[in-house]
Structure formats: C-alpha cells, structure tokens
Design an enzyme around this catalytic site. Structure first.
Site, short mmCIF file in Angstrom:
data_model
loop_
_atom_site.label_atom_id
_atom_site.label_comp_id
_atom_site.label_asym_id
_atom_site.label_seq_id
_atom_site.Cartn_x
_atom_site.Cartn_y
_atom_site.Cartn_z
N HIS A 261 0.85 -1.20 0.00
CA HIS A 261 0.00 0.00 0.00
C HIS A 261 0.88 1.24 0.00
O HIS A 261 1.93 1.25 0.64
CB HIS A 261 -0.90 0.01 1.24
CG HIS A 261 -2.09 0.91 1.11
ND1 HIS A 261 -2.01 2.26 1.34
CD2 HIS A 261 -3.37 0.65 0.75
CE1 HIS A 261 -3.21 2.79 1.14
NE2 HIS A 261 -4.05 1.84 0.78
N ASP A 317 -7.87 -5.18 0.23
CA ASP A 317 -8.37 -6.10 -0.79
C ASP A 317 -7.94 -7.55 -0.60
O ASP A 317 -8.44 -8.44 -1.29
CB ASP A 317 -7.92 -5.62 -2.18
CG ASP A 317 -8.63 -4.35 -2.60
OD1 ASP A 317 -9.84 -4.24 -2.32
OD2 ASP A 317 -7.99 -3.47 -3.19
N1 ACO Z 1 3.94 -7.95 -4.33
C1 ACO Z 1 5.27 -8.00 -4.43
N2 ACO Z 1 6.09 -6.96 -4.18
C2 ACO Z 1 5.52 -5.82 -3.83
C3 ACO Z 1 4.13 -5.67 -3.71
C4 ACO Z 1 3.34 -6.80 -3.97
N3 ACO Z 1 2.01 -6.72 -3.92
N4 ACO Z 1 3.85 -4.41 -3.35
C5 ACO Z 1 5.00 -3.78 -3.27
N5 ACO Z 1 6.02 -4.63 -3.55
C6 ACO Z 1 7.43 -4.31 -3.60
C7 ACO Z 1 7.78 -3.78 -4.99
O1 ACO Z 1 8.18 -4.78 -5.86
C8 ACO Z 1 8.88 -2.80 -4.70
O2 ACO Z 1 10.07 -3.51 -4.48
P1 ACO Z 1 11.43 -3.01 -5.17
O3 ACO Z 1 11.66 -1.64 -4.61
O4 ACO Z 1 12.42 -4.05 -4.73
O5 ACO Z 1 11.16 -3.02 -6.63
C9 ACO Z 1 8.47 -2.22 -3.34
O6 ACO Z 1 7.68 -3.23 -2.72
C10 ACO Z 1 7.70 -0.92 -3.46
O7 ACO Z 1 6.61 -1.18 -4.32
P2 ACO Z 1 5.87 -0.07 -5.15
O8 ACO Z 1 4.96 -0.74 -6.13
O9 ACO Z 1 6.86 0.92 -5.68
O10 ACO Z 1 5.04 0.62 -4.00
P3 ACO Z 1 3.88 1.63 -4.21
O11 ACO Z 1 3.69 2.34 -2.94
O12 ACO Z 1 4.09 2.43 -5.43
O13 ACO Z 1 2.66 0.66 -4.57
C11 ACO Z 1 0.80 -0.68 -4.64
C12 ACO Z 1 1.61 0.33 -3.80
C13 ACO Z 1 0.51 -0.11 -6.03
C14 ACO Z 1 -0.54 -0.91 -3.95
C15 ACO Z 1 1.59 -1.99 -4.76
O14 ACO Z 1 1.87 -2.46 -3.48
C16 ACO Z 1 0.84 -3.04 -5.58
O15 ACO Z 1 0.92 -3.02 -6.81
N6 ACO Z 1 0.11 -3.98 -4.92
C17 ACO Z 1 -0.65 -4.99 -5.61
C18 ACO Z 1 -1.96 -4.45 -6.15
C19 ACO Z 1 -2.95 -4.12 -5.04
O16 ACO Z 1 -3.16 -4.87 -4.11
N7 ACO Z 1 -3.61 -2.96 -5.18
C20 ACO Z 1 -4.62 -2.49 -4.21
C21 ACO Z 1 -4.10 -1.36 -3.40
S1 ACO Z 1 -5.20 -0.89 -2.11
C22 ACO Z 1 -6.44 0.00 -2.86
O17 ACO Z 1 -6.26 0.58 -3.88
C23 ACO Z 1 -7.79 0.01 -2.22
#
Ligand code: ACO
Length: 380
Positions: A261, A317
């Site tokens: 998140h 979620d």
């Molecule tokens: N699975 C695996 N690795 C993850 C995940 C995940 N779900 N979420 C974050 N990470 C890792 C990333 O790979 C990244 O690692 P790195 O720096 O080694 O490349 C690090 O954690 C940071 O991740 P970002 O995607 O840059 O974090 P951001 O804050 O931009 O993203 C997000 C948050 C978009 C929700 C992300 O965690 C994600 O894509 N999750 C999966 C989709 C999801 O569940 N969305 C619902 C969000 S809640 C809502 O909208 C109600």
C-alpha cells in the site's frame, strides 16, 4: 519567471485541508472524524457512519432513528429505474450503469435544490441508498429473476444481500456486509474523492460529482484488486501449492495482489477486521480454502518480501474478495460494492469543498512546439 514545481500524479502535493479522515500509515490506524475504524466496526453501522461523515458528529438516538428511517424509505427503485437496469446492454459494465443512474436520479430532485449552487446533498440521500438497490437489482435481472422490494428491518448491507438474493441473510451475514461497506466509506484524498472535489469546485451538482467519482473508481488502478486476488487464489488452487506458486511469482517479479500500500507501512487496519470476517464466514460455511491459502501466502510474503526499509503487508483487498464470494457476490460486483460503500465519503468531501470553495485549476508544464505559422491544406 520562476518555474512552478511539478509532481507527477500530484504525489506528495497537499491539495486541500480536510477534517474528515485521518490515516496513520506507520501505525496502521484509520479514523473517520476522529473515531477509529475498529470502534466503528465494533459498535456502529453503515447508516450511522453515513450520518457521521455528512454531519460531522455521531447522531443522538433520535437523530439516528430519523436518519435511518429516511435512508430506508429511499431504498425502493421506481419502475423507470428498474426498466433502465433491465434495458442496460448485457455487455455493459455495472459501474457505467451506476453513473447513468446517478445522473438520471438528479431529474427527480426539485429544481430549486438541484441547481442551487451550494445545495445540501444531505437532502438527497437517495444517492447513498439507491446505489445498493441498483447493484442488487442488476444482479437479480441478470439472473433472469424479478426485482425484490427492500426490507426496512435490515441494515443497509443486509438489505443489499436480501435484494440481490431474494432471501433474507443470516444475522451474521447482515452484520458482515454492513461493516464491510462501513470500512470502505472513506479513505482520504484518493483519486475518486479528489475527482468528486474537483467537480464540486466548479459548483456543479452533487450528481455530477458522484457520477465522475464513480468513473474514477472504475479504473483498474483504483478499484478491483480484490477481484484479482480471487483469480490468484484460483490459480494457486490449494494451500499445498502456495510455496511453489510463491517461488515462481517472486522469480517472475510478479506482484502479490492485495498486498502492499502506498500509505500503510504495516497491515491495513481494514484488512485486520475483514480477515476476522473471512475466518468467521469460513467456519460458518465450512469452506476454508481461501482463508488457508491467504494466511499461508501472507506468512510467505511477510517472510520474503517485507523488510524494514520496504514494509509490505496485506491491504484492504487481500481478504475482502473471499468474504464477498462467501456471501454469494460475483466478482464483477466487487468494484460496484466499493462504490456503494464509498459514496458517503464522496458526499462528505463535496460538502467540505463547498464550505470553503476555490476552483481547482492547476498548471501544466508546456513541452509542445514553439509558435508556428498555419499552413493551408493545399500547401501541406
Ligand atoms: N507484491 C510484491 N512486491 C511488492 C508488492 C506486492 N504486492 N507491493 C510492493 N512490492 C514491492 C515492490 O516490488 C517494490 O520492491 P522493489 O523496490 O524491490 O522493486 C516495493 O515493494 C515498493 O513497491 P511499489 O509498487 O513501488 O510501492 P507503491 O507504494 O508504489 O505501490 C501498490 C503500492 C501499487 C498498492 C503496490 O503495493 C501493488 O501493486 N500492490 C498490488 C496491487 C494491489 O493490491 N492494489 C490495491 C491497493 S489498495 C487499494 O487501492 C484500495
């Protein structure tokens, strides 16, 4: 001339001050008007939280009875809206139907209220109420069944299940559905809420604000991750296969859906509550497949993915799709359910915007061509 600062996606930009919602991402806490989500989930209801968000205080007993009465009276859909749902193209998306119904509903509101610049959307509460009836009826008609009249003895969430299934939900299902809606009611300055406020800032009606907010929520980057979680669970198949699936997902740099998140750096407080509901429903329905896979996946992801510098935990979620599934709700209704839950939050922000309005009008950095002469068609 000084260049304006630029932040892609407005990340880190403070666009307004607000008294509605407070999120402490490090502590994993969420408050609506100062009340913790845990207290509200334990003691309150979707209707009471709607009152709280719109009126800035918890209702007295009399206020609550009066408010609940008004909300429950607005549940029935008139024949024109039922026909609109019936005639909605089979390939159409229910989020688009919701946008259309909201715009249509504006026609039922007195001209004076509708077009007064700062009309009080507390008077037109059917925006909150009817979305649930529309989604339930959409599903009924899709299944070739008939419209069900609402039941005023049920909670907002319970009545949604009743109108969708045509059978009264168990008390525990009524409570779980109602609290799930309450947990989605507000979450600060996300994309759909910002959209609602931008439209409100033009002094447009709350109908156009809500319709625009529904449009913003319908995009896959905002709503819909819980639907993806269910697809992931089906791919994994059983708890025994979690280790193998997880190793491959990591190898392929695949994101774990429902995980991570932007704001929460610990487990999302809504996920904690919804996990409890999933456990309860799994026990009642004697179906532990999703719960067992999700708990194993959570443990693996915590062990492998989450570090001090990059804490990633389950978000709202992660468990909610499985809860909705066990309540008999098809996945394509998950985002519409998010909208049903979020509409009080949108309305609270519209009211707040109107209290101290200034038209949103940011700038952009121009990178296009320098001024150039127009060339007549025959000379191009
Ligand atoms: N699975 C695996 N690795 C993850 C995940 C995940 N779900 N979420 C974050 N990470 C890792 C990333 O790979 C990244 O690692 P790195 O720096 O080694 O490349 C690090 O954690 C940071 O991740 P970002 O995607 O840059 O974090 P951001 O804050 O931009 O993203 C997000 C948050 C978009 C929700 C992300 O965690 C994600 O894509 N999750 C999966 C989709 C999801 O569940 N969305 C619902 C969000 S809640 C809502 O909208 C109600």
């Amino acid at each position: 001339m000084e260049q304006p600062t630029f932040s892609k996606g407005l990340e880190g930009v403070v666009a307004a001050s607000s008294d509605i919602c407070n999120i402490d991402g490090n502590a994993g806490k969420l408050y609506y008007r100062g009340y913790s989500i845990e207290d509200l989930a334990r003691h309150s209801s979707f209707e009471e939280v709607t009152f709280l968000l719109l009126n800035e205080h918890l209702p007295t007993k009399t206020e609550l009875e009066d408010f609940q009465g008004k909300m429950r009276k607005s549940r029935a859909l008139n024949p024109e809206i039922r026909e609109m749902i019936r005639n909605f193209p089979a390939e159409g998306k229910p989020m688009e139907l919701l946008q259309a119904v909201i715009s249509y509903l504006s026609g039922y509101v007195e001209h004076k209220i509708q077009h007064s610049a700062f009309c009080d959307c507390r008077i037109t509460l059917h925006q909150v109420v009817q979305l649930a009836s529309v989604v339930a009826t959409y599903q009924r008609l899709k299944e070739g069944k008939e419209y069900v009249e609402p039941d005023p003895t049920l909670s907002h969430g319970g009545n949604f299940l009743y109108m969708m299934r045509g059978k009264k939900p168990e008390d525990y299902e009524d409570r779980i559905m109602d609290v799930c809606l309450l947990l989605h009611a507000e979450h600060g300055f996300n994309a759909s809420t910002f959209t609602a406020r931008v439209v409100a800032s033009t002094v447009s009606t709350c109908y156009s604000s809500i319709s625009a907010a529904i449009g913003a929520l319908s995009g896959p980057l905002h709503g819909g991750a819980n639907e993806e979680v269910l697809k992931m669970l089906d791919k994994i198949g059983s708890v025994k296969k979690v280790d193998g699936w997880f190793a491959k997902a990591i190898e392929n740099k695949q994101k774990i859906m429902g995980y991570g998140h932007r704001v929460y750096k610990t487990k999302d407080p809504r996920a904690v509550i919804i996990e409890g509901f999933l456990k309860e429903l799994s026990e009642k329905k004697n179906d532990f497949r999703d719960y067992d896979i999700l708990k194993k996946l959570e443990a693996k992801a915590l062990e492998v993915l989450s570090t001090k510098d990059n804490p990633v935990y389950p978000n709202v979620d992660f468990f909610s799709g499985s809860v909705f599934k066990l309540l008999g709700i098809p996945p394509y209704l998950f985002t519409p359910i998010f909208a049903i839950g979020r509409v009080p939050g949108w309305l609270a922000h519209i009211l707040e915007q109107r209290k101290d309005n200034r038209l949103y009008r940011p700038k952009s950095l121009y990178h296009g061509p320098d001024p150039r002469p127009y060339v007549l068609t025959e000379d191009r």
